[in-house]
Design a protein around this motif. Structure first.
Motif, mmCIF file in Angstrom:
data_model
loop_
_atom_site.group_PDB
_atom_site.id
_atom_site.type_symbol
_atom_site.label_atom_id
_atom_site.label_comp_id
_atom_site.label_asym_id
_atom_site.label_seq_id
_atom_site.Cartn_x
_atom_site.Cartn_y
_atom_site.Cartn_z
ATOM 1 N N MET A 131 96.195 24.103 95.633
ATOM 2 C CA MET A 131 96.761 25.275 96.110
ATOM 3 C C MET A 131 95.906 26.400 96.494
ATOM 4 O O MET A 131 95.983 27.305 96.552
ATOM 5 N N ALA A 132 94.779 25.819 97.141
ATOM 6 C CA ALA A 132 93.875 26.462 97.804
ATOM 7 C C ALA A 132 93.903 26.663 99.374
ATOM 8 O O ALA A 132 94.271 25.710 99.872
ATOM 9 N N VAL A 133 93.913 27.921 99.870
ATOM 10 C CA VAL A 133 94.009 28.199 101.508
ATOM 11 C C VAL A 133 92.720 27.341 102.040
ATOM 12 O O VAL A 133 91.759 27.846 101.582
ATOM 13 N N ARG A 134 92.925 26.643 103.230
ATOM 14 C CA ARG A 134 92.149 26.084 103.654
ATOM 15 C C ARG A 134 91.916 26.448 105.243
ATOM 16 O O ARG A 134 90.886 26.142 105.986
ATOM 17 N N THR B 63 99.079 15.739 107.624
ATOM 18 C CA THR B 63 97.622 15.140 107.438
ATOM 19 C C THR B 63 96.623 15.928 108.567
ATOM 20 O O THR B 63 97.083 15.969 109.791
ATOM 21 N N VAL B 64 95.472 16.156 108.037
ATOM 22 C CA VAL B 64 94.556 16.596 108.813
ATOM 23 C C VAL B 64 94.041 15.370 109.600
ATOM 24 O O VAL B 64 93.946 14.207 109.167
ATOM 25 N N THR B 65 94.351 15.383 111.076
ATOM 26 C CA THR B 65 93.742 14.228 111.996
ATOM 27 C C THR B 65 92.250 14.440 112.397
ATOM 28 O O THR B 65 91.530 13.502 112.416
ATOM 29 N N LYS B 66 92.128 15.785 112.898
ATOM 30 C CA LYS B 66 90.865 15.860 113.155
ATOM 31 C C LYS B 66 90.336 17.281 112.620
ATOM 32 O O LYS B 66 91.019 18.258 112.781
ATOM 33 N N ALA B 67 89.070 17.388 111.938
ATOM 34 C CA ALA B 67 88.652 18.591 111.183
ATOM 35 C C ALA B 67 87.976 19.572 112.194
ATOM 36 O O ALA B 67 88.067 20.586 111.865
ATOM 37 N N ARG B 68 87.599 19.131 113.122
ATOM 38 C CA ARG B 68 86.985 20.056 114.019
ATOM 39 C C ARG B 68 87.106 19.410 115.550
ATOM 40 O O ARG B 68 86.188 18.313 115.929
ATOM 41 N N PRO C 227 90.366 26.752 110.713
ATOM 42 C CA PRO C 227 89.838 26.545 109.255
ATOM 43 C C PRO C 227 89.201 27.612 108.807
ATOM 44 O O PRO C 227 88.374 28.266 109.307
ATOM 45 N N ALA C 228 89.164 27.933 107.382
ATOM 46 C CA ALA C 228 88.785 28.925 106.496
ATOM 47 C C ALA C 228 87.252 29.042 106.621
ATOM 48 O O ALA C 228 86.681 30.094 106.767
ATOM 49 N N ALA D 52 86.387 27.622 101.544
ATOM 50 C CA ALA D 52 85.782 27.622 102.871
ATOM 51 C C ALA D 52 85.183 26.334 102.904
ATOM 52 O O ALA D 52 84.384 25.980 103.887
ATOM 53 N N THR D 53 85.340 25.363 102.099
ATOM 54 C CA THR D 53 84.867 23.945 102.190
ATOM 55 C C THR D 53 85.439 23.202 103.405
ATOM 56 O O THR D 53 86.576 23.528 103.595
ATOM 57 N N PRO D 54 84.860 22.703 104.067
ATOM 58 C CA PRO D 54 85.296 21.992 105.690
ATOM 59 C C PRO D 54 86.388 21.153 105.509
ATOM 60 O O PRO D 54 86.349 20.424 104.416
ATOM 61 N N LEU D 55 87.276 21.008 106.118
ATOM 62 C CA LEU D 55 88.435 20.109 106.229
ATOM 63 C C LEU D 55 87.777 18.642 106.339
ATOM 64 O O LEU D 55 86.756 18.746 106.834
#
Length: 226
Positions: free
Chosen positions: A179-182, A137-142, A201-202, A112-115
């Protein structure tokens, strides 16, 4: 680095003892929700710990009958499973399903670590017109609360990825390089020239798993997405 160091971050210090180690493990842990006529309609995934199946509440709700839903596993094997819990606090809150003993696969780790913007992710899709693995690629995490038709009102707490997915990808796990779900996919652009996908996000829903034994009675409300 050893993947055994991955942790399930639900205020727990205990390391996860099992989880996907290979690409085959990743693929076998990616499942599909069966709809009318047994067709795969959206994606779901198996977690290693807790050993449950996670899917997108909005996409899966129309296919849950009397608290049960049919799952399509790797190789076309199907089984029916029960709803454990459904998170109604968010339009795309996860629905948690029981994992069948017939699923002989490690499942996926969860963190559950923030993206973070710039992180490269893989999206595993088991339903729809574009199955398999996409990289983005993550462009914006929130993102700021946004419109996601046909959801009513603004949808909060989504992240954006530069990644093309197609209908059927709702619920597809977003996996990092350990290999962890985010998180999981909930919607996206259909324009290949504008390849944006949106994930839940998780960090915003992992706590639901810690309370998974307190299942709500009745089927989840029908809320759509990808």
């Amino acid at each position: 680095k050893s993947l055994d160091a991955a942790r399930l971050e639900l205020r727990s210090d205990k390391p996860v003892a099992a989880g996907a180690q290979t690409m085959d493990d990743l693929m076998s842990a990616t499942l599909a929700i069966a709809g009318y006529g047994g067709m795969a309609t959206s994606t779901a995934f198996l977690l290693a710990e807790p050993r449950v199946i996670v899917c997108d509440r909005y996409a899966s709700a129309p296919h849950i009958k009397n608290g049960k839903v049919e799952i399509i596993a790797a190789g076309g094997h199907t089984f029916t499973t029960k709803v454990v819990r459904s998170d109604n606090r968010h339009p795309f809150g996860p629905t948690i399903l029981e994992a069948s003993d017939a699923l002989q696969t490690p499942g996926l780790r969860l963190t559950a670590t923030p993206l973070k913007p710039g992180a490269i992710m893989q999206v595993l899709v088991a339903a729809g017109e574009k199955t398999g693995i996409s990289t983005g690629t993550v462009t914006k995490a929130r993102l700021a609360p946004m419109d996601v038709p046909p959801i009513e009102g603004k949808v909060p707490n989504l992240a954006s990825l530069e990644c093309v997915v197609a209908p059927g990808a709702s619920g597809a796990p977003v996996v990092d390089d350990t290999m962890a779900v985010r998180g999981f996919i909930v919607a996206g652009s259909r324009d290949p020239q504008n390849p944006w996908s949106y994930a839940y996000p998780a960090q915003h829903w992992a706590s639901v798993l810690a309370n998974r034994k307190q299942a709500k009675k009745g089927s989840p409300k029908k809320p759509a997405g990808r």
